[in-house]
Design an enzyme around this catalytic site. Sequence first.
Site, PDB file in Angstrom:
ATOM      1  N   GLU A 129      45.378  33.678  29.607  1.00  0.00           N
ATOM      2  CA  GLU A 129      46.215  34.871  29.616  1.00  0.00           C
ATOM      3  C   GLU A 129      47.559  34.633  30.293  1.00  0.00           C
ATOM      4  OE1 GLU A 129      43.948  38.132  30.959  1.00  0.00           O
ATOM      5  OE2 GLU A 129      45.718  39.211  31.646  1.00  0.00           O
ATOM      6  N   ASP A 130      47.535  33.952  31.420  1.00  0.00           N
ATOM      7  CA  ASP A 130      48.729  33.911  32.267  1.00  0.00           C
ATOM      8  C   ASP A 130      49.492  32.594  32.280  1.00  0.00           C
ATOM      9  OD1 ASP A 130      47.944  36.423  33.052  1.00  0.00           O
ATOM     10  OD2 ASP A 130      46.877  35.717  34.821  1.00  0.00           O
TER      11      ASP A 130
END
Length: 740
Positions: free
Chosen positions: A92-93
């Site tokens: 996600e990051d």
Amino acid sequence: MEEVLLYTDADRVLIQRAYRKLLRTINKKATQEDRTDIRRAYEMAVEAHAKQRRKSGEPYILHPIEVARICVEEIGLGPTAVVCALLHDVVEDTDVSLADVRKEFGSKIAMIVDGLTKLDGLYNVESPQAENFKKVVSTLVQDVRVVLIKMADRLHNLRTIASMPRQKQLKIAAETSYIYSPLAHRLGLYNIKTEFQDICLRIMEPEIYQDIADKLEDSKKLRDRYINEFIKPLRKALDALKVPYRINGRPKSISSILNKIRTKKVPFEEIYDLYAIRIIVDVAPEREKSICWQVYSIVTDVHTPIPERLKDWITTPKSNGYESLHTTVIGPKGRFVEVQIRSERMDEISERGFAAHWKYKGVQKMHNLYENWLDNIREILDSPHTDALEFINDFKTSLFNEEVYVYTPKGEMKIYPKGATALDFAFGIHSDIGAHCMAIKVNNKLVPMGYKLQNGDQLQVITGKNQKPSEDWLKLVATGKAKAKIRQALKEEKRQKGEYGKEALERKLRNLKAEFDENVDQLVKFFGFKSRMDLYFGIATESVNLNDLRQFEVEGGKLVPRKQEVPVKPVTTPATELRETPSPMRGVPKLIINGEPGEVYNYKFATCCEPVMGDDIFGYITINDGLKIHRTTCPNAMHLMANYGYRIVKAEWVYTQNTSFTVELVITGIDDGPGVIERISHLISSTLGLNIRSFTISGSEGFFEGRVSVVVNNIDQINHAIVTLKKMPGISNVIRSETN
Ligand code: MN
């Protein structure tokens, strides 16, 4: 490991310390191969998160390491979960992709990590929070570890929530109470559920939380003394059993104490069962049941039991696997004390829930209990949902706490959530039986389809070939499965009817020499529908008049609105309606919205919770009615914040003198003769100097409930009024009213 320049020396000390702590917890469970995998996951995560810091300023990587530790120590998961937890935020990051994870760790781990990764770019949906949650649940049916790691993630985020802005805290707390804590309960993670609830309470109602925490602390000595007094006379008989045992007396959680205060309407000082006494025996599985009952017999020889309070979850465990024998007895000084009797194995299951079941698989039918639930979830997932919110609501019904046990005509036992109806039973047997259900007999007598199941009922469903579900059926069922199946059938019927509408529209457009595909979506909008299917259905059922197409002319196969025509009927509410001036109150209360002067927004105060200057508030952007201001403790707030977090805006008061608010107080008490109304009115208007808008009172058998609307300037006046009224003789409670 590659040199990472973004960490300082101090960071590295912290990170390594956290990692070593994690390794210590996993020690016994891991093989050499597991250890290598964990090391590689750790290295990948350390490098991937190198540029990120948490709100508190700490290196981000401490979060996944701590989530992994919670998975092992507090949930009881193994090495695979540790690898996934370490990697849960990388996709996600950071620059690491799911393909990278799959290449390094294989498809199983990639699947779990994918389930934990939020969906990207959800701007066009009603509720991104709900969409993301639905994704977690879809993976959960493939591997339960997804949801367990998600729980650990949420727990760590809550434990470190203090560094978040207040508005964000409220959103997270609402979402947690709405879905995560019922889910933790369903998974048997009682400790985590309790911690969720307590942290949420501390965020949503900080003063009330602190008050109870202080009182618990103050009364600790007395409580310990009482517990000793209770236990002492039991010791000798328990020792004679010649079985290792331990006893503890744990205070109940702050949220459950508050729950008691609210439901029983008594002050803290009058709650005596602030703790439960737990007796845990260490015996082999085959002796558990008999030893537990022997302990029960010892306890009830010394302290008088209250028979209605006996709960035997050893013979029939709860559907989340919980096993224990509960009784309430009358202890010294006549106080009620709850006693829980169980084995070490049962205790571990009650603390760690689902994960402990794998360890004890084979004992009882634990596995099946969860399989039933997972099957239910699969069915809810398989049926078409128009939106994720509908899904979440159906899913939530699978989290019911209590259940009823009923029987088929052949004597087979079926478990349903408490509140389930006869029609739910029919759908539970088979969706076709539900869909064609004509009548239902309970213990050989016909009952309405909405009959609420009772323990021990024996049910028989009578079906008819031509029967089919109607819209009303949705009100007659309580389970998500039945709701989903009914909706599916209704949609199918609508689609079939819509076919006629579609044909009619095709004919009409052909006559007008207009193309079908090029125009149909324009017409969906023009007639104010959400989808083509709705439009077709509207035409088929004649709620749409195709003659309205006269408002268009055809240019090269395309419909264009006629220019000189009278304006077409508007589909949305005109903006002018939203901009009417707020209520004609003396001095409209001023607010700061999202840090800016609120004048540009056209806010109104929600009628469900009637905010008063000084209340903790937030703004909610409605679809048709502008910005509404609610109290953070509003009964609707949790639902709004949990599902529509992106529509929530920050709202703060601009404190001024000349504002007024109407608030309703609910006053309950003992009606000791005539003149109650006079005395209360006198106190409010003369002593407190407040204006009364209305006053209604009702009562029976010596009790009364009065509802008084008073006008106040701010929250201090309300609080002062509540305190003063509470001191009046005969009054037992005064609260601000809240409507749903
Ligand atoms: Mn996380």
